[in-house]
Design an enzyme around this catalytic site. Structure first.
Site, PDB file in Angstrom:
ATOM      1  N   HIS A  98      10.293 121.534  20.554  1.00 53.19           N
ATOM      2  CA  HIS A  98       9.397 121.304  21.693  1.00 53.19           C
ATOM      3  C   HIS A  98       8.445 122.474  21.942  1.00 53.19           C
ATOM      4  O   HIS A  98       7.457 122.325  22.657  1.00 53.19           O
ATOM      5  CB  HIS A  98      10.198 120.968  22.968  1.00 53.19           C
ATOM      6  CG  HIS A  98      10.866 122.120  23.625  1.00 53.19           C
ATOM      7  ND1 HIS A  98      12.219 122.396  23.466  1.00 53.19           N
ATOM      8  CD2 HIS A  98      10.397 123.075  24.458  1.00 53.19           C
ATOM      9  CE1 HIS A  98      12.532 123.453  24.185  1.00 53.19           C
ATOM     10  NE2 HIS A  98      11.451 123.889  24.797  1.00 53.19           N
ATOM     11  N   ASP A 128      16.015 119.350  18.179  1.00 53.47           N
ATOM     12  CA  ASP A 128      15.079 120.285  18.813  1.00 53.47           C
ATOM     13  C   ASP A 128      14.980 121.601  18.046  1.00 53.47           C
ATOM     14  O   ASP A 128      14.873 122.676  18.633  1.00 53.47           O
ATOM     15  CB  ASP A 128      15.463 120.547  20.271  1.00 53.47           C
ATOM     16  CG  ASP A 128      14.304 121.136  21.073  1.00 53.47           C
ATOM     17  OD1 ASP A 128      13.148 120.936  20.671  1.00 53.47           O
ATOM     18  OD2 ASP A 128      14.565 121.803  22.097  1.00 53.47           O
ATOM     19  N   SER A 212      12.664 129.425  25.404  1.00 53.73           N
ATOM     20  CA  SER A 212      12.991 128.371  24.443  1.00 53.73           C
ATOM     21  C   SER A 212      12.776 128.846  23.010  1.00 53.73           C
ATOM     22  O   SER A 212      11.733 129.412  22.671  1.00 53.73           O
ATOM     23  CB  SER A 212      12.126 127.143  24.697  1.00 53.73           C
ATOM     24  OG  SER A 212      12.449 126.522  25.906  1.00 53.73           O
TER      25      SER A 212
END
Length: 368
Positions: A98, A128, A212
């Site tokens: 993402h 992911d 992230s």
């Protein structure tokens, strides 16, 4: 005479004793602190030194990379990553899917401030995980990998990354493992409903936007997970999540080796039963159902596994192998536990009646 002298001495002694007692009582009454005891304590000068986990942090710090992505030459998003593998002239960096999604160019920055262009090797949307490739630089080795299976709640963890759009790059936050095998719903679109459910590690180490893709590490400075998500909202504090390093490693190696992950494919378009009330065109699916939750089959592709198993438009899938599928996200979670070629049992409702069917899973190439 002698007796009289003796008696006088005794009486005199008694008077002196009584006078002494009386005087002492009067002095104590008037000066109560006269009997206060003073105690002298010996206080030693002590210097406390606590380096915490600085040694562990130093093992991974320079191997953490800031990732910036661009779309049509405009900055699109940012995140973190880390040096996973070196192969001669090439260095491979793990980050999140993402972080790089919907972008067409990528740059990474090292701790010395040098920014270089990167190439996207590949991604895996469901796990992911994404891998970037850059030219190898001397002095930037790969991280050491740990084992997330050996973790216990309460074990020390720390995160290194670039929270808040690179404003505080290489921020270190410390916490513990708060839980394992947490099922977290992830949305990859702007819709309110979730797209996937993934099994992750939970930590209370501070995680913010920009973390992230960065590493979650143990007290030895070994990477045990890839930071992926944070639950935020009123009353929610200290809930960060990371993909276990075993999953990340498996997907990254497949990407680097050019082996695309093939997930089983039913061949249906679907919608959460709970969402149908927002779509009047599908309201008739609710008329006869007894199910309170599940996944409604909106359409079935020709020659697909679902078609061969005689699933139809309007069927409501409630279980896969006796595990409840309350939503599209959970259906995918149960489905992706299997491999192409596996045979699963689907429980569904049709016209108010519960049925089961065996389905042999194909890939999205529908060749099974």
């Amino acid at each position: 005479m002698k007796n009289k002298e003796t008696i006088k001495k005794i009486i005199f002694t008694i008077l002196i004793f009584v006078l002494g007692i009386t005087t002492s009582v009067l002095v104590i009454y008037k000066y109560p602190n006269i009997l206060k005891i003073t105690t002298t304590k010996l206080i030693k000068s002590v210097t406390v030194t606590d380096n915490g986990i600085s040694s562990a942090v130093s093992k991974v710090y320079d191997k953490v990379i800031v990732v910036n992505t661009y779309k049509n030459n405009q900055k699109y998003s940012s995140g973190s990553g880390f040096v996973y593998k070196k192969d001669g002239k090439n260095t491979y960096i793990i980050t999140n899917n993402h972080v790089v999604a919907n972008s067409n160019s990528y740059k990474v920055t090292y701790t010395d401030g040098k920014e270089v262009s990167a190439t996207l090797v590949g991604t895996d949307e469901y796990s992911d995980i994404a891998v970037l490739k850059v030219a190898t630089r001397e002095g930037y080795d790969k991280v050491e990998l740990g084992n997330s299976n050996n973790l216990k709640p309460g074990d020390t963890t720390f995160v290194v990354g670039a929270p808040l759009n690179n404003e505080y790059s290489w921020t270190v936050t410390r916490g513990i493992i708060s839980g394992k095998e947490r099922l977290v719903e992830i949305s990859t679109t702007q819709q309110s409903s979730s797209d996937y459910v993934i099994s992750v590690l939970q930590t209370d180490a501070a995680v913010n936007s920009g973390n992230s893709g960065g590493p979650l590490c143990n007290a030895n400075g070994e990477v045990i997970g890839v930071v992926s998500a944070k639950i935020s909202g009123t009353g929610v504090e200290g809930m960060g999540f990371a993909i276990p390093i075993e999953t990340a490693k498996e997907k990254a190696d497949q990407i680097i080796n050019g082996k695309n992950t093939t997930y089983p494919y039913l061949g249906i378009s679907m919608m959460n039963l709970s969402d149908l009330r927002n779509y009047p065109n599908y309201y008739n699916y609710l008329q006869n159902t007894k199910a309170e939750s599940g996944v409604v089959v909106i359409d079935v592709e020709n020659n697909s596994s679902a078609k061969k198993a005689s699933l139809q438009q309007g069927d409501i899938i409630t279980k896969i192998d006796n595990n409840e599928t309350n939503s599209v996200a959970y259906l995918r979670y149960e489905l992706y536990k299997h491999k192409v070629g596996d045979i699963i049992t689907i429980t569904y409702e049709r016209d108010g009646k519960t049925k089961t069917v065996k389905v042999k899973l194909a890939s999205n190439g529908q060749k099974m």
